[in-house]
Motif scaffolding. Structure first.
Motif, PDB file in Angstrom:
ATOM      1  N   LEU A 143       0.829  -1.198   0.000  1.00 41.24           N
ATOM      2  CA  LEU A 143       0.000   0.000   0.000  1.00 41.24           C
ATOM      3  C   LEU A 143       0.862   1.246   0.000  1.00 41.24           C
ATOM      4  CD1 LEU A 143      -2.890   1.148   0.233  1.00 41.24           C
ATOM      5  CD2 LEU A 143      -2.591   1.056   2.720  1.00 41.24           C
ATOM      6  N   ILE A 144       0.576   2.143  -0.947  1.00 36.37           N
ATOM      7  CA  ILE A 144       1.324   3.388  -1.034  1.00 36.37           C
ATOM      8  C   ILE A 144       0.597   4.487  -0.247  1.00 36.37           C
ATOM      9  CG2 ILE A 144       2.318   5.098  -2.593  1.00 36.37           C
ATOM     10  CD1 ILE A 144       2.178   2.971  -4.816  1.00 36.37           C
ATOM     11  N   TYR A 145      -0.634   4.739  -0.619  1.00 36.21           N
ATOM     12  CA  TYR A 145      -1.496   5.715   0.044  1.00 36.21           C
ATOM     13  C   TYR A 145      -2.944   5.236  -0.049  1.00 36.21           C
ATOM     14  CZ  TYR A 145       1.603   9.804   0.701  1.00 36.21           C
ATOM     15  OH  TYR A 145       2.569  10.682   1.118  1.00 36.21           O
ATOM     16  N   PHE A 146      -3.762   5.709   0.870  1.00 39.44           N
ATOM     17  CA  PHE A 146      -5.193   5.557   0.721  1.00 39.44           C
ATOM     18  C   PHE A 146      -5.905   6.831   1.162  1.00 39.44           C
ATOM     19  CE2 PHE A 146      -6.768   4.699   5.061  1.00 39.44           C
ATOM     20  CZ  PHE A 146      -5.608   4.366   5.727  1.00 39.44           C
ATOM     21  N   SER A 147      -7.158   6.907   0.760  1.00 38.33           N
ATOM     22  CA  SER A 147      -7.966   8.094   1.049  1.00 38.33           C
ATOM     23  C   SER A 147      -9.363   7.638   1.421  1.00 38.33           C
ATOM     24  CB  SER A 147      -8.027   8.995  -0.186  1.00 38.33           C
ATOM     25  OG  SER A 147      -9.012  10.006  -0.024  1.00 38.33           O
ATOM     26  N   TYR A 148      -9.901   8.172   2.526  1.00 39.85           N
ATOM     27  CA  TYR A 148     -11.240   7.789   2.946  1.00 39.85           C
ATOM     28  C   TYR A 148     -12.256   8.904   2.744  1.00 39.85           C
ATOM     29  CZ  TYR A 148      -9.470  10.010   7.176  1.00 39.85           C
ATOM     30  OH  TYR A 148      -8.907  10.873   8.056  1.00 39.85           O
TER      31      TYR A 148
ATOM     32  N   MET B  98      -8.760  14.002   1.835  1.00 34.32           N
ATOM     33  CA  MET B  98      -8.119  13.284   2.942  1.00 34.32           C
ATOM     34  C   MET B  98      -7.192  12.233   2.357  1.00 34.32           C
ATOM     35  SD  MET B  98      -9.507  14.874   5.389  1.00 34.32           S
ATOM     36  CE  MET B  98      -8.992  13.929   6.821  1.00 34.32           C
ATOM     37  N   LYS B  99      -6.071  12.012   3.025  1.00 33.81           N
ATOM     38  CA  LYS B  99      -5.142  10.990   2.592  1.00 33.81           C
ATOM     39  C   LYS B  99      -4.403  10.439   3.807  1.00 33.81           C
ATOM     40  CE  LYS B  99      -1.581  14.414   1.568  1.00 33.81           C
ATOM     41  NZ  LYS B  99      -0.772  15.073   0.513  1.00 33.81           N
ATOM     42  N   GLU B 100      -4.019   9.182   3.676  1.00 36.01           N
ATOM     43  CA  GLU B 100      -3.253   8.527   4.725  1.00 36.01           C
ATOM     44  C   GLU B 100      -2.096   7.780   4.081  1.00 36.01           C
ATOM     45  OE1 GLU B 100      -5.583   9.537   8.162  1.00 36.01           O
ATOM     46  OE2 GLU B 100      -3.658   8.491   7.988  1.00 36.01           O
ATOM     47  N   LYS B 101      -0.947   7.822   4.704  1.00 35.27           N
ATOM     48  CA  LYS B 101       0.199   7.075   4.187  1.00 35.27           C
ATOM     49  C   LYS B 101       0.000   5.594   4.423  1.00 35.27           C
ATOM     50  CE  LYS B 101       3.585  10.749   4.841  1.00 35.27           C
ATOM     51  NZ  LYS B 101       4.831  11.172   5.530  1.00 35.27           N
ATOM     52  N   GLY B 102       0.443   4.836   3.431  1.00 34.59           N
ATOM     53  CA  GLY B 102       0.462   3.395   3.585  1.00 34.59           C
ATOM     54  C   GLY B 102       1.832   2.938   4.038  1.00 34.59           C
ATOM     55  N   ASP B 103       2.243   1.796   3.550  1.00 34.20           N
ATOM     56  CA  ASP B 103       3.501   1.206   3.993  1.00 34.20           C
ATOM     57  C   ASP B 103       4.727   1.753   3.257  1.00 34.20           C
ATOM     58  OD1 ASP B 103       1.606  -1.808   4.111  1.00 34.20           O
ATOM     59  OD2 ASP B 103       2.161  -0.525   5.794  1.00 34.20           O
ATOM     60  N   ILE B 104       4.532   2.235   2.035  1.00 34.86           N
ATOM     61  CA  ILE B 104       5.675   2.686   1.230  1.00 34.86           C
ATOM     62  C   ILE B 104       5.380   4.021   0.545  1.00 34.86           C
ATOM     63  CG2 ILE B 104       6.732   0.416   0.863  1.00 34.86           C
ATOM     64  CD1 ILE B 104       5.283   0.465  -1.929  1.00 34.86           C
ATOM     65  N   PRO B 105       5.138   5.093   1.282  1.00 38.45           N
ATOM     66  CA  PRO B 105       4.761   6.362   0.653  1.00 38.45           C
ATOM     67  C   PRO B 105       5.932   7.170   0.077  1.00 38.45           C
ATOM     68  CG  PRO B 105       4.869   6.617   3.018  1.00 38.45           C
ATOM     69  CD  PRO B 105       5.145   5.161   2.736  1.00 38.45           C
ATOM     70  N   GLU B 106       7.152   6.792   0.414  1.00 36.45           N
ATOM     71  CA  GLU B 106       8.306   7.616   0.016  1.00 36.45           C
ATOM     72  C   GLU B 106       8.422   7.699  -1.493  1.00 36.45           C
ATOM     73  OE1 GLU B 106       8.522   5.995   3.946  1.00 36.45           O
ATOM     74  OE2 GLU B 106       8.552   4.921   2.031  1.00 36.45           O
ATOM     75  N   GLY B 107       8.566   8.919  -1.994  1.00 40.81           N
ATOM     76  CA  GLY B 107       8.702   9.133  -3.427  1.00 40.81           C
ATOM     77  C   GLY B 107       7.388   9.328  -4.152  1.00 40.81           C
TER      78      GLY B 107
END
Lengths: 111, 115
Positions: free
Chosen positions: B45-50, B54-63
């Motif tokens: 998961l990179i990012y998600f949005s609810y 709105m946005k939330e970082k996932g496990d690998i958001p860098e870059g």
């Protein structure tokens, strides 16, 4: 931390034989469990899910899965494999907002 | 049927380029997700949005960064593409935030190659 394990990268089975694709999980709280299938160069397609109730759930294309709470497993099964079942299969778990996926198992059904 | 579409199936970009991957869903879903898929690593998961904006970082958001200006559209941005971002990118959506019992609906994927 939540995690999902698919211990077999590759499963080969003869056409007409039963198939099993294994999945175990580690979560805090009650899990919602899912199986998805992916054909080459395509997105994932939902097969089935366990939410609550009967431990044996039935899904698309004749697939079923058995939830085993004591063994924290959710193995995917089909009584008689078809060549067209050859694909990549993913197990996933969710306890709230986020899904956690296994690394996938490549199933090959041999004619 | 729910339909999740992604703007490109295949994309080739040069190192350092800014890359936009677009995802649109047509079922009024609240949650949207961006994953990358690499052999042997499964989906990460990179990012998600609810919700919109709105946005939330996932496990690998860098870059990576994301944008959700409208409910149906969720964009993934690679500010300066690098070769290690060569991957298959998958977008997904689900209807209700905080309710994990709903399956995700996936787009067809974008296979990005950075040279």
């Amino acid at each position: 931390a939540q995690s999902v394990a698919q211990p077999e990268d590759q499963v080969n089975v003869a056409e007409g034989n039963p198939l099993t694709v294994k999945c175990t999980y580690s979560v805090s709280g009650n899990p919602y469990l899912f199986w998805y299938v992916q054909y080459p160069n395509r997105g994932l397609q939902f097969l089935l899910k366990y939410i609550t109730g009967d431990n044996l759930v039935k899904g698309s294309y004749g697939f079923e899965a058995e939830f085993n709470k004591s063994q924290t497993s959710f193995h995917l099964k089909k009584p008689s494999a078809l060549v067209s079942d050859s694909a990549l299969y993913f197990c996933a778990v969710n306890t709230g907002n986020q899904f956690y996926f296994g690394t996938g198992t490549s199933l090959t059904v041999i004619p | 049927d729910v339909k999740v579409t992604q703007s490109s199936r295949y994309l080739v970009k040069r190192t350092g380029e800014k890359v936009f991957l677009e995802c649109v869903q047509d079922m009024d879903h609240e949650n949207m997700f961006w994953y990358r898929q690499d052999p042997g690593l499964g989906l990460r998961l990179i990012y998600f949005s609810y919700d919109v904006k709105m946005k939330e970082k996932g496990d690998i958001p860098e870059g990576y960064s994301v944008s959700r200006e409208k409910k149906e559209r969720f964009s993934l941005i690679l500010e300066s593409a690098s070769t290690n971002q060569t991957s298959m990118y998958l977008c997904a959506s689900t209807p209700f935030p905080g309710q994990g019992n709903y399956e995700q609906y996936f787009g067809p994927g974008t296979r990005l190659t950075v040279t």
